[in-house]
Design an enzyme around this catalytic site. Structure first.
Site, mmCIF file in Angstrom:
data_model
loop_
_atom_site.group_PDB
_atom_site.id
_atom_site.type_symbol
_atom_site.label_atom_id
_atom_site.label_comp_id
_atom_site.label_asym_id
_atom_site.label_seq_id
_atom_site.Cartn_x
_atom_site.Cartn_y
_atom_site.Cartn_z
ATOM 1 N N ASN A 212 42.029 -13.239 -9.080
ATOM 2 C CA ASN A 212 41.723 -14.580 -8.597
ATOM 3 C C ASN A 212 41.337 -15.508 -9.742
ATOM 4 O OD1 ASN A 212 42.188 -13.979 -5.879
ATOM 5 N ND2 ASN A 212 40.082 -13.319 -5.533
ATOM 6 N N HIS A 262 38.210 -7.086 -4.765
ATOM 7 C CA HIS A 262 37.407 -7.114 -3.536
ATOM 8 C C HIS A 262 36.330 -6.030 -3.560
ATOM 9 C CE1 HIS A 262 40.851 -9.334 -1.236
ATOM 10 N NE2 HIS A 262 40.266 -10.078 -2.169
ATOM 11 N N TYR A 271 46.939 -7.068 -6.467
ATOM 12 C CA TYR A 271 46.091 -7.971 -7.246
ATOM 13 C C TYR A 271 46.233 -7.674 -8.744
ATOM 14 C CZ TYR A 271 43.719 -10.196 -3.321
ATOM 15 O OH TYR A 271 43.439 -10.940 -2.203
#
Length: 807
Positions: A212, A262, A271
């Site tokens: 992210n 996460h 990811y």
């Protein structure tokens, strides 16, 4: 009195040299941003390819066709650009429906980006089309005016506002930069600044970590390039630095090659792929500019290509055990191209990212990586890499150049074992096959469910054992496996048949079993793995061990106890046979029925063999066992496992073998061997060779085995004790390999990560300790060996390797 100033007079009056320098500096800055926009266009569109040759011709035509469909269906109205993507939320920030509205807003930008690609790319059939350009500009303006602007508060999923929509918007701005007015650029940049302010990367926490964070940095960099803000580009570069160092907890890369997102989910395949691809793009974009990424810690990412990503790539696919909820995506109801997302597609994206990252790596790394890439391309016969419609033109350009380069020699798949203790995963590679095991602990979730995805992945962390053959079985989990398999009968798991609700256990990786002994030890060739199992929303408890050897995996289970009032099973195999497959099942030399459906109880079975479906596999049951068998056809849909999937019914055939432990068992057990790639004769011979394997213990206190021909002895100590000449003072995992040169390697780990002290003894004459890690605080040799360990709690479950000279 009014004075008219000429430009020359103004420069002279103001101090011409200073102002001229300022103007020249501004022009130079504009040139720098223009160069970066050109570079981004190359990264998005590709360069140096012929649009009339394959695979580019088909890919470009597909982009044009998709953009044409979007253009034909565009119907601007209040709250939507397309009737199926209404983004006007009547109740912002309240209720689960807000997610759908924000997703529709994001998807609207994604469709406009596709149209921008068709406009800017050669060979799409819409290249430079004036009508398409008008629709694009109108669509961007409408989205700004109605939803994505500096006055709107976000609703639904944060990701759509901070990553998905701004990335698609800024890509379109770069591709259409010469077509946009200054007012439009200013409007769009203010909107991005509103949702992705500098504070989004002020702290490395929350949703601003790992992949992210890289995505957020991409947004900031492109916003700076589109709007001419050097400070934004510099911030994007500097905000990457927290991504690089190894972490000891939470999101990011670990020293053992694990990658977590996460907080509790192994995510190398999705990811991790986003992180790798995003860094490759940003390294390439900023290379040679005033904002080049020079942080020396970026070398950690380069090291991770072979240490973290390559171990999970096999013949072009990336193993599903590290792809989280993405395993459920398959066919999306909103994808007009209907390209299935699967382990091969995800693997191809990682391979392309490695090819891009190679441009910033050292020459030695680049040479090695190109060999790996060529090997993966050449071996993926299941889903040819260069025919993958999900890859962009630039990615295809990079991969085809490597494939066509006669100086690049394809590298074969490696052999050996890798234990990723930080994420409860392991890979075992042998000539001709590879396997992977997925486990769960209070550190690592059983599974992840979220955004309506992976609704029935409950038991994927209960010891699921995946395996693939070198030339067969590579579509085992990509051929509609997840929507059609019985989710209570995943291969390798021990499970309660208690009915679970979709998403049972909690979303976003919160389904954590309250157990600590999960992990094992490895010498790099063989391994002893163990998992203390506690079921999802269940009373199920079990101790499971896997001993990974040269041609087999020994699977033991003990202490299997449950009080759910339902049946409990341990699944030996659940093989996907495809839509029409009917391979023979042979048990102790006797062929079983191939009719469909068929079920049977195999009493006192010594071995079983499945073959004839492009590969073979054998199973051996030491001492004989009662095994249940089922041949069936199962029907499901992607919508059943993912609310965004298609509703189309899909059918696949399965051949399942399992141990039925009965209802509410107490201390049940099992033992079997898996021999991937073995033929019928090899399986029968292994079963007949009763001295090859000695099971030393299979209880809830210890599980151990010995293979004399390999010099291999191992014990998983669930509690301290003595087994097979090995004694441990506390729970641990021990593996010993005696070598032909008179040495032996002793491998010890503390999977619980709580030992301040541990003593391990081996009843074997030892001449000397040749090598030991700092955690060995004392060693006594002679007629036996005693090792004292300290500080294992800080080793994060890693193997402690000691080499000794046998007496």
């Amino acid at each position: 009195m009014t004075t008219s100033w000429s430009r020359r007079g103004f420069l002279h009056a103001a101090g011409g040299t200073t102002l001229a320098h300022a103007l020249a500096t501004a022009a130079s800055a504009a040139d720098r941003f223009s160069a970066l926009r050109d570079r981004w266009c190359e990264l998005v569109l590709g360069t140096g390819f012929s649009p009339t040759t394959e695979p580019f011709r088909s890919e470009l035509a597909a982009i044009g066709q998709e953009a044409g469909r979007f253009r034909q269906r565009i119907t601007p109205s209040a709250g939507s650009l397309w009737p199926d993507l209404v983004f006007a939320d009547p109740h912002p920030s309240t209720g689960p429906e807000s997610f759908g509205y924000s997703q529709n807003m994001n998807n609207s930008y994604v469709r406009l980006r596709t149209m921008a690609l068709a406009y800017a790319q050669p060979g799409t059939g819409l290249t430079g089309d004036a009508g398409l350009r008008a629709d694009l500009l109108s669509g961007l303006d409408q989205l700004y005016q109605q939803v994505y602007n500096e006055n709107q508060q976000r609703f639904g999923n944060w990701w759509n506002w901070q990553i998905g929509a701004p990335q698609a918007l800024l890509d379109s701005c770069v591709l259409l930069h010469g077509e946009l007015s200054g007012t439009q650029i200013g409007d769009y940049c203010r909107a991005v600044d509103h949702y992705v302010p500098d504070s989004a990367v002020a702290e490395y926490s929350g949703t601003s970590t790992g992949a992210n964070r890289v995505d957020l940095c991409r947004v900031l960099a492109l916003r700076g390039i589109v709007g001419g803000r050097a400070a934004k580009v510099a911030l994007a570069r500097d905000a990457l630095s927290p991504v690089f160092p190894y972490v000891a907890e939470g999101d990011g890369l670990y020293a053992d090659g694990s990658f977590i997102q996460h907080t509790t989910v192994p995510y190398t395949g999705t990811y991790g792929s986003v992180l790798l691809g995003g860094l490759g793009m940003l390294f390439s974009l900023l290379a040679g500019s005033d904002w080049e990424v020079t942080d020396p810690n970026r070398q950690i990412v380069f090291d991770a290509v072979e240490g973290a990503w390559a171990p999970f790539l096999y013949n072009g696919l990336v193993m599903d055990g590290v792809s989280g909820r993405a395993i459920s995506r398959g066919l999306s109801a909103g994808d007009p191209r209907q390209v299935q997302q699967d382990d091969h597609v995800r693997g191809h994206a990682i391979i392309a990212s490695i090819a891009l990252l190679a441009g910033a790596a050292s020459s030695a790394e680049r040479e090695r990586w190109r060999g790996l890439i060529k090997g993966w391309i050449r071996r993926d016969r299941c889903r040819p890499v260069l025919a993958d419609r999900t890859l962009g033109v630039h990615q295809l350009t990079l991969l085809k150049e490597i494939d066509d380069d006669s100086t690049v020699r394809p590298v074969a798949e490696p052999t050996g074992h890798r234990l990723f203790a930080a994420m409860d995963r392991a890979t075992h590679r042998r000539p001709g096959w590879a396997a992977s095991i997925s486990m769960a602990s209070r550190r690592i979730a059983h599974y992840e469910v979220g955004n309506g995805e992976n609704l029935r992945g409950w038991h994927t962390g209960n010891g699921m054992l995946y395996w693939w053959g070198d030339t067969f079985g590579n579509d085992q989990y990509s051929d509609a496996f997840w929507p059609t398999v019985d989710p209570y009968r995943l291969p390798g798991i021990t499970v309660s048949r208690k009915t679970l609700a979709d998403g049972e256990g909690g979303a976003w990786g919160t389904a954590l079993p309250d157990v600590s002994w999960v992990g094992g030890t490895t010498d790099g060739r063989h391994a002893a793995l163990g998992q203390h199992v506690r079921g999802v929303s269940s009373t199920l408890m079990a101790k499971k061990s896997w001993f990974c050897l040269d041609d087999a995996i020994v699977c033991l289970g003990a202490g299997i106890t449950c009080q759910d009032g339902t049946a409990v099973e341990s699944i030996v195999e659940n093989r996907n046979l495809g839509a029409t497959g009917s391979p023979p099942l042979v048990v102790d030399g006797a062929a079983q029925p191939v009719s469909l459906p068929w079920s049977g109880t195999l009493s006192n079975a010594g071995w079983a063999h499945i073959g004839g479906f492009g590969g073979t596999v054998g199973y051996v049951f030491p001492g004989g066992a009662t095994v249940e068998a089922l041949r069936e056809q199962r029907t499901g849909s992607w919508r059943a496992v993912n609310r965004g999937g298609t509703t189309t019914a899909i059918s696949r055939r399965y051949l399942t073998l399992w141990f039925d432990h009965g209802t509410d068992p107490s201390h049940a057990r099992y033992a079997y061997l898996v021999l991937p790639g073995a033929n019928r004769a090899q399986t029968s011979a292994r079963a007949a060779d009763t001295g090859w394997l000695r099971i030393l213990s299979n209880t809830g206190d210890q599980q151990g085995a010995q293979v004399p021909s390999l010099g291999f002895t191992t014990v998983n100590f669930w509690s301290g004790g003595a087994v097979g000449g090995i004694t441990a003072s506390a729970p641990c995992s021990v593996l010993i390999r005696e070598n032909a040169d008179g040495t032996a390697v002793i491998c010890v780990s503390d999977p619980i990560r709580a030992r301040s002290g541990l003593t391990v003894s081996w009843d074997r004459a030892i001449g000397a300790v040749l090598a030991r890690p700092p955690t060995v605080t004392g060693a006594t040799t002679g007629s036996s060996l005693t090792l004292a360990f300290g500080g294992l709690s800080g080793a994060m479950g890693a193997t402690q390797r000691i080499t000794v000279q046998l007496g």
